[in-house]
Design an enzyme around this catalytic site. Sequence first.
Site, mmCIF file in Angstrom:
data_model
loop_
_atom_site.group_PDB
_atom_site.id
_atom_site.type_symbol
_atom_site.label_atom_id
_atom_site.label_comp_id
_atom_site.label_asym_id
_atom_site.label_seq_id
_atom_site.Cartn_x
_atom_site.Cartn_y
_atom_site.Cartn_z
ATOM 1 N N CYS A 177 33.508 99.260 41.124
ATOM 2 C CA CYS A 177 34.465 99.619 42.571
ATOM 3 C C CYS A 177 35.531 99.494 42.598
ATOM 4 O O CYS A 177 35.806 98.265 43.000
ATOM 5 C CB CYS A 177 32.755 99.615 43.090
ATOM 6 S SG CYS A 177 31.587 100.183 43.039
ATOM 7 N N TYR A 191 47.218 95.744 32.032
ATOM 8 C CA TYR A 191 48.577 95.729 30.877
ATOM 9 C C TYR A 191 49.611 97.386 31.540
ATOM 10 O O TYR A 191 49.838 96.927 30.941
ATOM 11 C CB TYR A 191 48.356 95.362 29.831
ATOM 12 C CG TYR A 191 47.738 94.290 29.511
ATOM 13 C CD1 TYR A 191 48.107 93.403 30.009
ATOM 14 C CD2 TYR A 191 46.857 94.469 28.919
ATOM 15 C CE1 TYR A 191 47.686 91.962 29.791
ATOM 16 C CE2 TYR A 191 45.928 93.355 28.061
ATOM 17 C CZ TYR A 191 46.154 92.125 28.521
ATOM 18 O OH TYR A 191 45.482 91.310 28.178
ATOM 19 N N GLU A 210 49.332 85.501 11.394
ATOM 20 C CA GLU A 210 48.656 85.003 12.611
ATOM 21 C C GLU A 210 48.153 86.133 13.168
ATOM 22 O O GLU A 210 48.688 86.229 14.623
ATOM 23 C CB GLU A 210 48.742 84.243 13.889
ATOM 24 C CG GLU A 210 48.313 82.780 13.609
ATOM 25 C CD GLU A 210 49.184 81.387 14.179
ATOM 26 O OE1 GLU A 210 49.695 81.482 15.537
ATOM 27 O OE2 GLU A 210 49.547 80.425 13.934
ATOM 28 N N ARG A 268 46.450 92.158 16.675
ATOM 29 C CA ARG A 268 46.454 93.632 17.117
ATOM 30 C C ARG A 268 46.255 94.149 15.604
ATOM 31 O O ARG A 268 45.252 95.070 15.177
ATOM 32 C CB ARG A 268 47.119 93.890 17.543
ATOM 33 C CG ARG A 268 46.882 95.363 18.317
ATOM 34 C CD ARG A 268 48.573 95.493 18.904
ATOM 35 N NE ARG A 268 48.577 94.160 19.985
ATOM 36 C CZ ARG A 268 48.034 94.387 21.362
ATOM 37 N NH1 ARG A 268 47.603 94.743 21.463
ATOM 38 N NH2 ARG A 268 48.405 92.603 21.294
#
Length: 415
Positions: A343, A317, A274, A277
């Site tokens: 902001c 992260y 699966e 990335r």
Amino acid sequence: MNAFEYHQGELFCERVPLRKLAAKFGTPLYVYSRNHIVGQFAGLDRAFRQIDHLVCYAVKANSNLAIIGELAKAGAGFDIVSAGELYRVVRAGGEPGKCVFSGVGKTVEEIEYALKLGIYIFNVESEAELRQLDCVARRLKKRAPIAVRVNPGVDPETHHYISTGKEESKFGISIKRALGVYREASRLAGVEIRGVQMHIGSQIVKTQPYVLASRKLLGLVEEVRQLAPATLKTVDLGGGIGIRYKDQTPPTPQQFAAAVLPLVKNVGLRVLLEPGRFIVGNGGVLVTRVIYVKKTPVKTFVITDAAMNDLIRPALYSSYHEIVPVKATKTGKIKADIVGPVCESGDFFAEARAIAAVGEGELLVLKSAGAYGMAMASNYNSRPRPAEVLVNGSRVDLIRRRETLKDLISGEKIS
Ligand code: LLP
């Protein structure tokens, strides 16, 4: 293949200069290389060719229809985690019969939708979900094909937020209890045991965690087979294969296969993977224009037109994305914080980074942004989301138009 390279001082995606794409489609702009993405899929697919297998692309990494469509054409299956992702797969020409459905919180509506479409496997994450699947399937006079997502309790040695296989994580069912859940499944009329599954985390750059976890998972297979000799067909090793963002040396498909194939090849089951990335991560960049360079007594800020709403990974992260200029410069480097206009102090792509000395109006590129970039983008600060472009050789397709101000309020009304 490296899809993003400099030619005569200019950064290209395949055969197209990024400068041209920015001029035509504006910035911030996601640009993807079709041949990198399909090549990554094909590389992994090839590495497992000696056994029955299916590479199920994890749609969450990048769910653009065109990307799903290219991978469907190349023969991919899909890992989905919502009805929305399944809808995308179907609309892009993918087959539900090649989709595995993961996630800890599948709703009744999602289960019905997936059952009606003929999903390949539900990866079950709790006893409660198993019972719900049984109930919905019986009501629809169907059997839900399932695999228990086994949590093997192996540390994938990655970022805490994306590490899923450890004992304390919310995902899967601990290996000690998994057999009991399979026993229960074998007694349910609405459920058919089809596989065993794990997914231990993301951005894993070593093969060892896969080897340790696979061994544990496979330790379960014979007992599960006794419960369901006729229907047990698959072993799913999950996704998580890492990519190079900076200086990591993740395994190649061959190295990954060399590590796990000896374990799985004689088990007599179809092997599922699966990856998300790995397939798209280095196949995409985010092109952005410098709006201002702001110098304070202590720092230099390069303020870009892309922000954390477009690419949240650094803020969320602390992840590293290489930042390079579209036009190669010989003017030396500056040390700067690369920040967006949102902001929030957390709205940065890099802090105290040595980058090419860029000026206002110039283009920068955030690399390795093909995975979890646009897929995690939001409209925070009422910023329209970027456009997306797919490059194939010298062909360019706008695969998602830039959002407009009108898009921002569509669906809302004044009460
Ligand atoms: N399968 C399951 C069950 C998953 O939960 C995931 C990712 C994958 C496959 C695909 O993992 P990959 O091969 O892409 O590592 N947003 C984070 C990553 C979150 C991953 C969540 N699950 C990031 O930007 O790093």
